[in-house]
Write an enzyme that holds these catalytic residues in place. Structure first.
Site, PDB file in Angstrom:
ATOM      1  CG  HIS A  58      36.833  56.570  94.667  1.00 44.25           C
ATOM      2  ND1 HIS A  58      37.999  56.086  95.102  1.00 44.25           N
ATOM      3  CD2 HIS A  58      36.209  55.234  94.374  1.00 44.25           C
ATOM      4  CE1 HIS A  58      38.097  54.889  94.941  1.00 44.25           C
ATOM      5  NE2 HIS A  58      36.971  54.232  94.443  1.00 44.25           N
ATOM      6  CG  HIS A  66      33.871  51.570  91.544  1.00 43.61           C
ATOM      7  ND1 HIS A  66      35.085  51.220  91.196  1.00 43.61           N
ATOM      8  CD2 HIS A  66      34.109  51.963  93.004  1.00 43.61           C
ATOM      9  CE1 HIS A  66      35.999  51.225  91.810  1.00 43.61           C
ATOM     10  NE2 HIS A  66      35.496  51.820  92.972  1.00 43.61           N
ATOM     11  CE  LYS A 110      42.182  53.691  92.896  1.00 43.59           C
ATOM     12  NZ  LYS A 110      40.608  53.358  93.008  1.00 43.59           N
ATOM     13  CG  HIS A 122      42.820  50.330  96.573  1.00 43.69           C
ATOM     14  ND1 HIS A 122      41.534  49.911  96.460  1.00 43.69           N
ATOM     15  CD2 HIS A 122      43.443  49.495  97.437  1.00 43.69           C
ATOM     16  CE1 HIS A 122      41.164  49.171  97.599  1.00 43.69           C
ATOM     17  NE2 HIS A 122      42.272  48.670  98.225  1.00 43.69           N
ATOM     18  CG  HIS A 154      38.784  53.809  99.116  1.00 46.32           C
ATOM     19  ND1 HIS A 154      40.112  53.401  99.427  1.00 46.32           N
ATOM     20  CD2 HIS A 154      38.569  53.278  97.974  1.00 46.32           C
ATOM     21  CE1 HIS A 154      40.488  52.783  98.422  1.00 46.32           C
ATOM     22  NE2 HIS A 154      39.558  52.762  97.709  1.00 46.32           N
ATOM     23  CG  ASP A 214      35.157  52.882  96.985  1.00 41.59           C
ATOM     24  OD1 ASP A 214      35.034  52.670  95.550  1.00 41.59           O
ATOM     25  OD2 ASP A 214      35.497  52.145  97.843  1.00 41.59           O
TER      26      ASP A 214
END
Ligand code: DOR
Ligand code: ZN
Length: 346
Positions: free
Chosen positions: A13, A15, A99, A136, A174, A247
């Protein structure tokens, strides 16, 4: 133990952003990790397979020369997502997951899902073709306390959704609560969870005690200590349903250090040192490989990496920059608030 060799880890995970930020951060991941699941919450988001092809090329072009790193692409689920496009993306080998952001849950999630009925055909197709849904897991209902949003999501959204599409593989991203850990452990299958580096280290005091600390603010927000301890126990348990998803979410400092700061903690650069410290504290260095290098690929149906990484414990603390400079601006690095002695041997 002073030295530990594990299979090269992956980040399930991550970004990476785009443009100058992408160029500034991708090397911190490709230095240590062989693969990463790339989150699609760009502006505009990565919605179609064509978007993902173009984004992957921009990532690959930004990887420092000599690094061996494969971005694993995801699509951002919207109420307009086309099931055929998702299936083609998966069949071509490009798309590894879709996602789900509940609309409004976090950074760039306004294009996410409001009405779950509208995405049922896509979820059913994903179940059929074996494509995981990364979730999420927070409700966005204003009445629900921010610290309860994960637990309420499990009860009111995730469990009903999994009953509607029982064959769908779901990765709870997460996980921040004992509720999430217990839910994953109680499931009969088709459910796994990623754990971040920072949620294994901080509880909510880090954000609020002694003044507001924007660089410890992320979503889902860190919870109380009993939850952090549950996350640590799951991470070091070796249970194949739990694995690393950092994350790591870079924002330039001015966007965090202001009256309404963005959520996100940047950990790509020091994650492996932090994790070795955590696993050593838990007397579980022998479980680090499962968490960082084995359980994730098994869940996503991929082989573990054949290359290895050696971590060595140094007498003097290993230092990381307090900030990295990117073409987009400075990004503060996660400070675990204890000295790090474990170092990745280069
Ligand atoms: O803290 C976070 N930052 N949580 C998320 O879910 C999104 C991420 C981001 O993109 O900045
Ligand atoms: Zn994220």
């Amino acid at each position: 133990m002073r030295s530990l060799t594990i299979r090269r880890p992956d980040d399930w995970h991550l970004h990476l952003r785009d443009g100058e930020m992408l160029k500034g951060v991708v090397g911190d991941t490709s230095r240590d990790f062989a693969r990463a699941i790339i989150m699609p919450n760009l502006v505009p988001p990565v919605v179609t397979t064509a978007d993902a092809i173009a984004y992957k090329k921009r990532i690959v072009d930004a990887i420092p020369a000599g690094d061996r790193f494969s971005p694993l692409m995801t699509l951002y689920l919207t109420e307009g997502t086309d099931a055929d496009d998702v299936e083609e993306g998966k069949k071509s080998g490009l798309i590894n997951a879709v996602k789900l952001y509940p609309a409004g849950a976090t950074t760039n999630s306004h294009g996410g899902v409001r009405d779950f009925d509208k995405v049922m055909p896509v979820l059913e197709r994903m179940a059929k073709i074996g494509l995981p849904l990364c979730v999420h897991g927070e409700v966005t209902t204003p009445e629900v306390d921010i610290f309860d949003r994960e637990a309420v999501f499990i009860e009111t959204v995730l469990e009903p959704l999994r009953r509607r599409v029982p064959e769908l593989k779901v990765t709870m991203e997460h996980v921040t609560t004992k509720d999430g850990i217990d839910y994953i452990k109680s499931s009969a299958g088709n459910l796994a969870g990623t754990l971040t580096t920072h949620h294994l280290i901080i509880n909510r005091n880090a954000i609020l005690v002694g003044g507001i600390k924007p660089h410890y603010y992320c979503l889902p927000v860190a919870k109380r200590e009993s939850h952090r301890l549950a996350l640590r126990a799951a991470a070091v348990s070796g249970d194949p349903r739990f694995f690393l998803g950092t994350d790591s979410a870079p924002h330039v400092d001015p966007l965090k250090e202001c009256a309404c700061g963005c959520a996100g903690i940047y950990t790509s650069i020091n994650t492996m040192s932090c994790l070795a410290h955590v696993f050593e504290q838990e007397n579980a260095l022998d479980k680090l490989e499962a968490f960082a290098s084995l359980n994730g690929p098994a869940w996503y149906g991929l082989e573990p990496n054949t290359e290895t990484m050696t971590l060595v414990k140094r007498d003097a603390p290993v230092t990381f920059p307090q900030k990295i400079e990117t073409g987009a601006g400075p990004v503060t690095v996660f400070d675990p608030m204890f000295p790090l002695h474990w170092d990745v041997e280069r």
